[in-house]
Design a protein around this motif. Structure first.
Motif, mmCIF file in Angstrom:
data_model
loop_
_atom_site.group_PDB
_atom_site.id
_atom_site.type_symbol
_atom_site.label_atom_id
_atom_site.label_comp_id
_atom_site.label_asym_id
_atom_site.label_seq_id
_atom_site.Cartn_x
_atom_site.Cartn_y
_atom_site.Cartn_z
ATOM 1 N N SER A 124 0.860 -1.178 0.000
ATOM 2 C CA SER A 124 0.000 0.000 0.000
ATOM 3 C C SER A 124 0.897 1.229 0.000
ATOM 4 O O SER A 124 2.038 1.173 0.468
ATOM 5 C CB SER A 124 -0.924 0.018 1.224
ATOM 6 N N SER A 126 0.949 5.876 -0.290
ATOM 7 C CA SER A 126 0.262 7.167 -0.264
ATOM 8 C C SER A 126 1.026 8.130 -1.150
ATOM 9 O O SER A 126 2.264 8.145 -1.143
ATOM 10 C CB SER A 126 0.184 7.717 1.166
ATOM 11 N N PHE A 179 -4.296 7.857 9.355
ATOM 12 C CA PHE A 179 -2.844 7.722 9.338
ATOM 13 C C PHE A 179 -2.301 7.976 10.737
ATOM 14 O O PHE A 179 -2.879 8.742 11.521
ATOM 15 C CB PHE A 179 -2.205 8.694 8.334
ATOM 16 N N LYS A 200 -0.008 0.662 8.693
ATOM 17 C CA LYS A 200 -0.108 2.049 9.148
ATOM 18 C C LYS A 200 0.833 2.355 10.308
ATOM 19 O O LYS A 200 0.827 3.469 10.826
ATOM 20 C CB LYS A 200 -1.560 2.353 9.547
ATOM 21 N N ARG A 206 7.628 4.850 4.980
ATOM 22 C CA ARG A 206 6.350 5.457 4.594
ATOM 23 C C ARG A 206 6.307 6.953 4.918
ATOM 24 O O ARG A 206 5.244 7.568 4.818
ATOM 25 C CB ARG A 206 5.198 4.733 5.303
ATOM 26 N N GLU A 225 -4.380 7.491 -0.805
ATOM 27 C CA GLU A 225 -3.882 6.158 -0.451
ATOM 28 C C GLU A 225 -4.495 5.112 -1.371
ATOM 29 O O GLU A 225 -5.672 5.182 -1.726
ATOM 30 C CB GLU A 225 -4.220 5.828 1.002
ATOM 31 N N SER A 227 -3.975 0.581 -2.353
ATOM 32 C CA SER A 227 -3.362 -0.676 -1.893
ATOM 33 C C SER A 227 -3.670 -1.785 -2.883
ATOM 34 O O SER A 227 -4.610 -1.696 -3.683
ATOM 35 C CB SER A 227 -3.861 -1.057 -0.497
#
Length: 321
Positions: A124, A126, A179, A200, A206, A225, A227
């Protein structure tokens, strides 16, 4: 006088009533072999008869259908250039009288294979889109025990700010956020949340772990975001249909470029097929030329630079000597 004589038998009746003697093993094998051969001959005869039949003549299909109504499985699915496909989606909306501010979606089918039996793990990510298409603001939680850092986080729009006292509430699902970001000093105390938060969980990879709280909040409050689903598919919205075509294309390419970073460039491109659609339209297969990042040109430049370096090395060595 009318009774038949004892021992009198009608002609041929003796043969029908006679019990056949048991066959010897050799005779049984020969009989089975003859039966098998006869069966093969019969099968071969049927095959020859089928071959003798003239083949059915079918009209060759055209490369593209000439009408709007056709059997889709008889033709190769058409692919469209990105700008053409976006224009078609806008035209569909006008013809169908649907809402002009509906979302635009993409479905990316990925090639997760690497060398041998290895593959890219589902991920995933962002990313900040160049053109925002929603007014929604992500809910960001900041982990810090420093009073000044907590005040800075609240001033820059953090939804929740706290320290280890939040762990219990997060584990019990009393507190939820889109988040989670943290400062390095508090990370050793957040280990109980690793399995709960999973992807997360704050990390430098990230960009959710660092000392610059305003920068992290600015990114995660407005980021988009996406995934991987079903191990090799990404489905995400990228824009609204009433946005300019250039803005839709820019958002799409930003997401595709980010997806391509999860697979080394020396392998086949991670995106195999790409489909774009709106909330009420059919999916349109896109031509990937011009959408995927240009990796080959970069490799050629690197090879050229390597050759130049090799040519310069002898000169430098001769000068040094």
């Amino acid at each position: 006088a009318l009774a038949p004589r004892c021992g009198w038998v009608l002609p041929g009746l003796e043969q029908r009533l006679a019990v056949p003697a048991a066959l010897s093993p050799a005779a049984a094998r020969s009989y089975a072999a003859e039966a098998k051969t006869a069966k093969k001959d019969a099968k071969r005869t049927r095959q020859e008869k089928v071959k003798e039949k003239p083949p059915v003549r079918r009209r060759p299909l055209m490369t593209k259908p000439v009408d709007d109504v056709y059997l889709t499985w008889l033709y190769k699915r058409p692919s469209y250039e990105l700008q053409q496909a976006v224009g078609m989606l806008k035209r569909f909306q006008e013809l169908d009288f649907t809402h002009p501010r509906q979302f635009v979606y993409i479905t990316a089918f990925l090639d997760m294979a690497l060398q041998k039996k290895k593959k890219v793990d589902p991920f995933s990510s962002s990313v900040t889109l160049p053109h925002r298409f929603t007014d929604e603001v992500n809910k960001v939680l900041v982990f810090t025990e420093n009073v000044q850092e907590a005040e800075v986080a609240r001033e820059h729009g953090a939804a929740i700010v706290g320290g280890v006292e939040l762990i219990k509430w997060i584990l019990e699902d009393e507190i939820q956020a889109d988040f989670f970001v943290a400062v390095p000093a508090i990370m050793p105390k957040l280990i109980p949340l690793r399995n709960k938060l999973k992807r997360k969980y704050p990390s430098t990879r990230r960009n959710s772990l660092g000392s610059d709280i305003p920068q992290m909040l600015q990114f995660f409050k407005q980021c988009h975001e996406y995934s991987v689903e079903d191990e090799s598919i990404i489905k995400t919205r990228i824009a609204r249909l009433d946005m300019p075509t250039e803005h839709i294309i820019a958002n799409l390419k930003t997401i595709i470029n980010d997806i391509c970073t999860f697979k080394p460039s020396n392998f086949d491109p991670i995106v195999r097929r790409l489909v774009i659609r709106s909330s009420t339209s059919e999916g349109l297969l896109l031509n990937l030329d011009g959408i995927l990042p240009q990796v080959e040109k970069v490799e050629e430049k690197e090879e050229g630079n390597a050759v130049d370096e090799d040519q310069q090395k002898p000169i430098q060595e001769s000068v040094s000597t």
